[in-house]
Design a protein around this motif. Sequence first.
Motif, mmCIF file in Angstrom:
data_model
loop_
_atom_site.group_PDB
_atom_site.id
_atom_site.type_symbol
_atom_site.label_atom_id
_atom_site.label_comp_id
_atom_site.label_asym_id
_atom_site.label_seq_id
_atom_site.Cartn_x
_atom_site.Cartn_y
_atom_site.Cartn_z
ATOM 1 N N GLN A 29 0.702 -1.136 -0.093
ATOM 2 C CA GLN A 29 -0.157 0.015 -0.280
ATOM 3 C C GLN A 29 1.026 1.445 -0.659
ATOM 4 O OE1 GLN A 29 -2.456 -0.802 3.593
ATOM 5 N NE2 GLN A 29 -4.154 -2.388 2.708
ATOM 6 N N LYS A 30 1.972 0.990 0.369
ATOM 7 C CA LYS A 30 2.553 2.137 0.803
ATOM 8 C C LYS A 30 3.274 3.176 -0.439
ATOM 9 C CE LYS A 30 6.629 4.359 2.887
ATOM 10 N NZ LYS A 30 8.339 4.145 3.832
ATOM 11 N N ILE A 31 4.024 1.784 -1.680
ATOM 12 C CA ILE A 31 4.267 1.716 -2.893
ATOM 13 C C ILE A 31 4.140 2.135 -3.785
ATOM 14 C CG2 ILE A 31 4.546 -0.583 -3.762
ATOM 15 C CD1 ILE A 31 7.193 1.793 -3.449
ATOM 16 N N MET A 32 2.570 2.014 -3.736
ATOM 17 C CA MET A 32 1.438 2.406 -4.407
ATOM 18 C C MET A 32 1.192 3.636 -3.982
ATOM 19 S SD MET A 32 0.170 -0.209 -6.329
ATOM 20 C CE MET A 32 -0.539 0.226 -7.120
ATOM 21 N N THR A 33 0.871 3.748 -2.958
ATOM 22 C CA THR A 33 0.354 5.494 -2.790
ATOM 23 C C THR A 33 2.136 6.479 -3.498
ATOM 24 O OG1 THR A 33 -0.590 4.741 -0.754
ATOM 25 C CG2 THR A 33 1.017 7.101 -0.584
ATOM 26 N N ALA A 34 2.512 5.653 -3.352
ATOM 27 C CA ALA A 34 3.874 7.098 -3.554
ATOM 28 C C ALA A 34 3.916 7.046 -5.487
ATOM 29 C CB ALA A 34 5.557 5.854 -3.655
ATOM 30 N N LYS A 35 3.540 5.989 -5.724
ATOM 31 C CA LYS A 35 3.250 5.609 -7.423
ATOM 32 C C LYS A 35 2.005 6.918 -8.022
ATOM 33 C CE LYS A 35 2.021 1.933 -11.504
ATOM 34 N NZ LYS A 35 1.757 1.648 -12.032
ATOM 35 N N GLN A 36 1.427 6.536 -6.659
ATOM 36 C CA GLN A 36 0.217 6.879 -7.723
ATOM 37 C C GLN A 36 0.630 8.964 -7.281
ATOM 38 O OE1 GLN A 36 -2.942 6.924 -8.026
ATOM 39 N NE2 GLN A 36 -3.666 9.133 -7.903
ATOM 40 N N GLN A 37 1.249 9.498 -6.316
ATOM 41 C CA GLN A 37 1.842 10.431 -5.681
ATOM 42 C C GLN A 37 2.282 10.768 -7.526
ATOM 43 O OE1 GLN A 37 4.196 10.211 -2.374
ATOM 44 N NE2 GLN A 37 2.080 10.743 -0.967
ATOM 45 N N LEU A 38 3.523 10.242 -7.632
ATOM 46 C CA LEU A 38 4.360 10.340 -8.995
ATOM 47 C C LEU A 38 3.462 10.212 -10.628
ATOM 48 C CD1 LEU A 38 7.420 7.838 -8.451
ATOM 49 C CD2 LEU A 38 7.191 10.177 -7.917
ATOM 50 N N SER A 39 2.342 9.680 -10.274
ATOM 51 C CA SER A 39 1.251 9.437 -11.093
ATOM 52 C C SER A 39 0.930 10.999 -11.127
ATOM 53 C CB SER A 39 0.751 7.856 -11.330
ATOM 54 O OG SER A 39 0.633 7.591 -12.084
ATOM 55 N N THR A 40 0.540 11.693 -9.973
ATOM 56 C CA THR A 40 0.011 12.970 -10.544
ATOM 57 C C THR A 40 1.140 14.179 -10.675
ATOM 58 O OG1 THR A 40 -0.458 13.112 -8.327
ATOM 59 C CG2 THR A 40 -2.110 12.040 -9.479
ATOM 60 N N GLY A 41 1.937 13.944 -10.660
ATOM 61 C CA GLY A 41 2.815 15.007 -11.578
ATOM 62 C C GLY A 41 3.784 15.431 -10.283
ATOM 63 N N GLY A 42 3.768 14.377 -8.816
ATOM 64 C CA GLY A 42 4.782 14.632 -8.080
ATOM 65 C C GLY A 42 6.555 13.816 -8.032
ATOM 66 N N SER A 43 7.287 15.318 -7.781
ATOM 67 C CA SER A 43 8.632 14.918 -8.226
ATOM 68 C C SER A 43 8.959 13.850 -7.479
ATOM 69 C CB SER A 43 9.223 16.314 -7.315
ATOM 70 O OG SER A 43 10.708 16.164 -7.135
ATOM 71 N N PHE A 44 9.572 12.731 -8.475
ATOM 72 C CA PHE A 44 10.373 11.795 -7.789
ATOM 73 C C PHE A 44 11.367 11.923 -7.252
ATOM 74 C CE2 PHE A 44 13.299 7.970 -7.987
ATOM 75 C CZ PHE A 44 12.382 6.698 -9.223
ATOM 76 N N GLU A 45 11.810 12.717 -7.321
ATOM 77 C CA GLU A 45 13.559 13.367 -5.909
ATOM 78 C C GLU A 45 12.662 13.074 -4.680
ATOM 79 O OE1 GLU A 45 17.124 16.177 -5.193
ATOM 80 O OE2 GLU A 45 15.875 15.754 -7.241
ATOM 81 N N THR A 46 12.217 13.611 -5.006
ATOM 82 C CA THR A 46 11.346 14.686 -3.364
ATOM 83 C C THR A 46 10.902 13.409 -2.867
ATOM 84 O OG1 THR A 46 10.806 16.698 -4.201
ATOM 85 C CG2 THR A 46 9.162 15.949 -2.132
ATOM 86 N N ILE A 47 9.717 12.780 -3.702
ATOM 87 C CA ILE A 47 8.844 10.867 -2.960
ATOM 88 C C ILE A 47 10.298 10.345 -2.407
ATOM 89 C CG2 ILE A 47 7.587 9.853 -3.881
ATOM 90 C CD1 ILE A 47 6.170 11.549 -5.740
ATOM 91 N N ALA A 48 11.029 9.769 -3.153
ATOM 92 C CA ALA A 48 11.760 9.123 -3.272
ATOM 93 C C ALA A 48 12.691 9.165 -1.701
ATOM 94 C CB ALA A 48 12.956 8.993 -3.902
ATOM 95 N N LYS A 49 12.969 10.388 -1.738
ATOM 96 C CA LYS A 49 13.472 11.612 -0.349
ATOM 97 C C LYS A 49 12.805 10.385 1.522
ATOM 98 C CE LYS A 49 17.468 14.385 -1.926
ATOM 99 N NZ LYS A 49 17.590 16.065 -2.131
ATOM 100 N N SER A 50 11.377 10.878 1.225
ATOM 101 C CA SER A 50 10.759 10.716 2.332
ATOM 102 C C SER A 50 9.866 9.887 2.083
ATOM 103 C CB SER A 50 9.581 11.739 1.230
ATOM 104 O OG SER A 50 8.925 11.579 0.592
ATOM 105 N N VAL A 51 10.317 8.786 1.350
ATOM 106 C CA VAL A 51 9.933 7.250 0.880
ATOM 107 C C VAL A 51 10.360 5.960 1.167
ATOM 108 C CG1 VAL A 51 7.954 5.552 -0.753
ATOM 109 C CG2 VAL A 51 7.451 7.929 0.297
#
Length: 679
Positions: A170-192
């Motif tokens: 579920q955590k990885i899918m949440t991250a994927k959803q955030q990336l799919s809606t325009g989230g920064s890969f670098e920012t999300i990688a650092k937080s997740v």
Amino acid sequence: MTFAGFFNPCVFCEFTLIKKDKPVKQLFAILLLTFGLSGLVIAQNGDDVLFSVAGTPVTVDEFDYIYSKTNGNNADYSRKSLEEYLDLYIKFKLKVQKAHDLKLDTIPALKEELAGYRRQLADAYLIDRTVTDKLVQEAYERIQQDVDISHILVSVAPDASPADTMAAYQKIMTAKQQLSTGGSFETIAKSVSDDKSAQRNGGHIGFVTALFPKGLYQLETVAYTGPLNQLLGPIRSDAGYHLLKIHSRRPARGEMEAAHILLRVKDGNDAAVKKQMDSMRRTLEDGADFEQLAREHSEDRATANEGGYIGFFGINRYEPVFEDAAFAIENDGDISPVVKSNIGYHLIKRISRKTIQPFEVEKGRLEARISQDPRFEIAKTAMLNRIKMENDFKESAKVLNTFAQMQTDTFLTFRWKAPAKPSKETLFSLDDYKVTLGDFTDWLTRASRKRLRMGGGSSDVQAAVQSLYADFVNEKLMEFEETQLEERYPEFKALMREYREGILLFEATKMLVWDKAGQDTLGLRKFYDTIRGKYRWGDRVRTSVYEVHSKHKDMLTDIRNFAAENTPEEVLAKYNTPENKILKYEEFTYEKNRNVPPPMASAKWEAGTLSANEPTRLNTLKFYKFEEVMPPTTKTLQEARGYVVADYQDYLEKQWVEELKNEYRVKVNRKVFDSLIKE
């Protein structure tokens, strides 16, 4: 977990250099001795028939493969070479035909011997062909490229509960959803990401190459097969769940062997260090010795004393700017421009470069790595699943569950016994091949060590049954597939034919040639009479050998003088008593220029000659006396028996081949034979 550490063991926090570690009957011998055959016969249906023996055909493909394999680089396909090999191969097939007519293939011991060979070969062959070969070919194709990737990891422990695994998913899918809606890969990688290196690199691993570290085969597969610049995943590996981006692929860089000089930057002295390094670069252009400068000036303590020698390194070992500069050097011996890294300035000298080698060179290295990698078990499991799908695998869960529920605590102890009357209930089937519950209980008896190791109380019994059943199914799947090898793999069918013909050939030759040569006393005597004089003794000498312990060396001169004028019996009688044996004595006959001991080599070759004294490892002194020089003479049958028997075997085999040619019709298709000639 530091996932990037799998790929990047040295990231210029310090220029610490990591150096790699350096890292039955002999059937084919029989074939070689018989007619020079080495290699596997591969024949295919529909091939033209080159020749036949008693109506049994031999295809042109079979002959062509054996000829080229046996002769290697000398296979010139000239008429002379082909004729010689055709003659050898016809003789081989004549002998095999005779073995069949003698019904040697029906002898139980030989049938069991062949079955034993098959059992030894089948499992390894199946794994090699369906697992190892495919993985090696896949790996070789992958190492041709480097891939530039970024990833986000949500780790899953090896013993994670279903709830923990679901939470990670579920955590990885949440991250994927955030990336799919325009989230920064670098920012999300650092937080997740649970890859701690993400705090430094934002999930960007950089260029890597196959084989990926153990447990990451699934990630490697997507990295080499997925589309560029798309968000991929989640991908499940042994480490957990990944989201992946593939930025680019390039031809593999291979490995570089290099040396470097490092001047560190500290306390704001950047400009001064750069100036010093530029000056050093000019000095090198004027002919200065790189290794000497490295010893005198380099601030890399690990390599300075070695003339700056780093050794071989591949991609993603060091900081990209350093790596790019090293791989940009075009020629061995050339030196890079001044390169700045996070820790200072470098000059890099290229010593050599190792690119990806041809498949046959890389194959052994890849096989060794793959055999130790979890991908091997993944591929083996895929093979077992394929066998199930292709052969209509069906199982009776009810039969297994009923059996499991009947088991008590004794099942995991030595007290458990299989039912006296094995059950005939079908446990599972593959097409028409049925495996019963009785087969399983018999297997459980044989697999007692595995069963006892599982241990535990009654709560573990049903789980143990299921686990053992899974092992049993896998074993039976392999056995089933092995029965299909001849049908599925022409190469294996040909290999087994070679084993079968080799065993028959051995037995027929033993019966009709080798045993006869050794046991036919009258025939051997008659044959010896036809070659009498072929084997002769050269000049020989009958020799007395005297040996004296060193504690009696003061008597040695007296003993030698007496031995020179007297017989061995007189010498022994004079110096030996029942209470005190001073001398040891032996008699040998030596042939000149063949087996003469060193002390005799320089002695005069005539009766009465004494050799020099020879010290031995037993703290004794030995000397030789030539008693009688014997002129050249013909060897008796007994003296030359080994040679005569060998000649007799050759004679009998030639006779045998001539008899076989008269007994069996050999028909050669000359038109087909001529098509092989490449003169």
